[in-house]
Design a protein around this motif. Structure first.
Motif: not given
Length: 459
Positions: A366-371, A373-382
């Motif tokens: 999901r490289g285009n939808d999610t980064l 950041v750390a265990d259990g923490l994401d930057v994501f689209r919605s």
């Protein structure tokens, strides 16, 4: 009765199955991937050769299928030709067999594999892997990065939708002891604090959070803005002193390589004589104070604890923390459930082998939808939940209802970072958010698309 019970574990997936993940074994990495898949509404199946084990996992709620991962019939039954991804995390030679077998059925399915040895990377790629991950190298480098996190200066984590995501330690900077509102980073430098890590706990940034020596800021900014931040809060060299690495396995050696490249002194403690290579190694048991002192624990700035056994890592974390209260300790967790225990034992940072592997696989998927950041923490689209549409950011209750923080919005292909509170959220607005697992689940519960996916899965 045993035969009837065993037959309850599926031998194939429905003919209309598509867009699913195929996990070729059960394990800690797969458990972390399954959590992400369920949260994102993505179907998955775990291949299990032993019918009894498959039945047990099936009864525990896993979606499993009986079959050997090196059998072409298994891949046909798992609908590999319609899958979104196949993950192979067995030993290198087994992975080569699995990948080559899967490629007999489908030339197009994306395949991500892990490799323990550098020499295996080429072989696995020749077998048909699209991406080969050396998790020991990834984890060792990440642990070294945590130790080398520049004093006060920002450290780039990744780029997402045109926004730079970085982290920065508060210790030793003028930020220590002040609140986010007091420092006014957004007004002065254009940098947005989107969250704060503190001893493994992530908190969405709100104005009244007080920053302390253990706080790590998560920032969203442009490169110019990060440069301005570094000029204000950079406190000097990356690391003064030396580092003690406990364990000379793949993770420990990868961390040592990173320190060598950064010209940072280090010693590696190792019990197995055959792993002792040069003057950087100290032979002995890290639980022995004489061995720790020979490695320089009394004058070290940091220690990396990299053993394969979480019980050992917890034991050594407690020991090193008592010996040196101000030592920076970065510890490895092999199972996610031990991450919080290691923080309580005194670690400043904990990196999970399972989560590192799952994050690497998920970022490929999901490289285009999610980064991650750390265990259990994401930057994501919605998308914007229906209940928040046509409301301003201030009145939508986005942060209060979900626990996620807005990084940027995207409209008609135009990205706007740090949007103001008066921005109106519409059905056409794309949200770039940061959030932990709980926050993402709360957002999913507000999203009609999630409910539709759930209904399809239940059907």
């Amino acid at each position: 009765m045993n035969k009837r019970d065993a037959s309850r574990a599926p031998r194939s997936l429905p003919a209309d199955t598509a867009g699913h993940l195929i996990l070729t074994r059960p394990g800690p990495i797969e458990d972390a991937l399954i959590r992400r898949a369920e949260q994102a509404g993505v179907d998955y199946v775990v291949l299990v050769a032993d019918p009894a084990e498959a039945l047990q996992l099936h009864d525990e709620g896993y979606r499993v299928m009986v079959g050997s991962s090196d059998d072409p019939a298994t891949h046909r039954a798992a609908r590999v030709d319609k899958a979104a991804l196949l993950s192979a995390t067995w030993p290198d030679t087994t992975n080569a067999n699995i990948i080559f077998t899967a490629r007999e059925i489908s030339a197009d399915v994306p395949v991500v594999a892990t490799a323990n040895k550098e020499a295996s990377v080429d072989v696995l790629e020749l077998a048909g892997a699209n991406e080969v991950l050396r998790l020991g190298l990834l984890l060792g480098s990440a642990m070294a990065d945590r130790t080398l996190l520049p004093g006060g200066r920002s450290h780039l984590i990744g780029r997402f939708a045109g926004v730079l995501i970085a982290e920065a330690r508060v210790a030793g900077t003028p930020l220590e002891g002040r609140s986010i509102a007091d420092v006014e980073l957004r007004r002065r430098l254009g940098v947005t604090v989107i969250g704060v890590w503190d001893q493994g706990v992530f908190t969405i940034a709100v104005p009244n959070i007080e920053l302390n020596a253990s706080s790590v800021l998560i920032l969203a900014a442009t490169q110019d803005q990060l440069d301005a931040y570094d000029r204000c809060y950079g406190t000097g060299s990356e690391l003064e002193g030396s580092v003690v690495i406990i364990g000379a396995g793949r993770v420990g050696r990868a961390a040592a390589q990173a320190f060598a490249e950064a010209d940072i002194g280090y010693k590696i403690i190792e019990q197995q004589p055959e792993r002792i290579l040069d003057e950087h190694y100290v032979l002995g048991d890290a639980a022995d104070i004489a061995v720790l002192e020979a490695a320089g624990i009394r004058t070290a700035t940091g220690v990396l604890i990299t053993a394969h056994d979480d019980d050992i890592n917890i034991y050594l974390t407690i020991y090193c923390r008592r010996l040196q209260p101000h030592l920076q300790i970065v510890a490895r967790a092999n199972l996610d459930r031990n991450v919080s225990t290691l923080y309580r034992a005194g670690a400043d940072d904990v990196l999970s082998y399972a989560s590192t592997g799952a994050a690497a696989v998920w970022n490929h998927f999901r490289g285009n939808d999610t980064l991650v950041v750390a265990d259990g923490l994401d930057v994501f689209r919605s998308t914007v939940p229906v209940s928040m549409r046509d409301k301003t950011l201030a009145t939508s209750g986005l942060r209060e209802k979900t626990g996620c923080n807005l990084v940027a919005i995207e409209t008609d292909g135009t990205l706007v970072g740090n949007p103001g509170a008066d921005v109106v959220l519409t059905a056409d607005t794309g949200l770039i958010l940061i959030g932990d697992d709980a926050g993402q689940e709360r957002l999913a519960n507000l999203n009609d698309g999630w409910r539709a996916r759930l209904r399809r899965r239940m059907a």
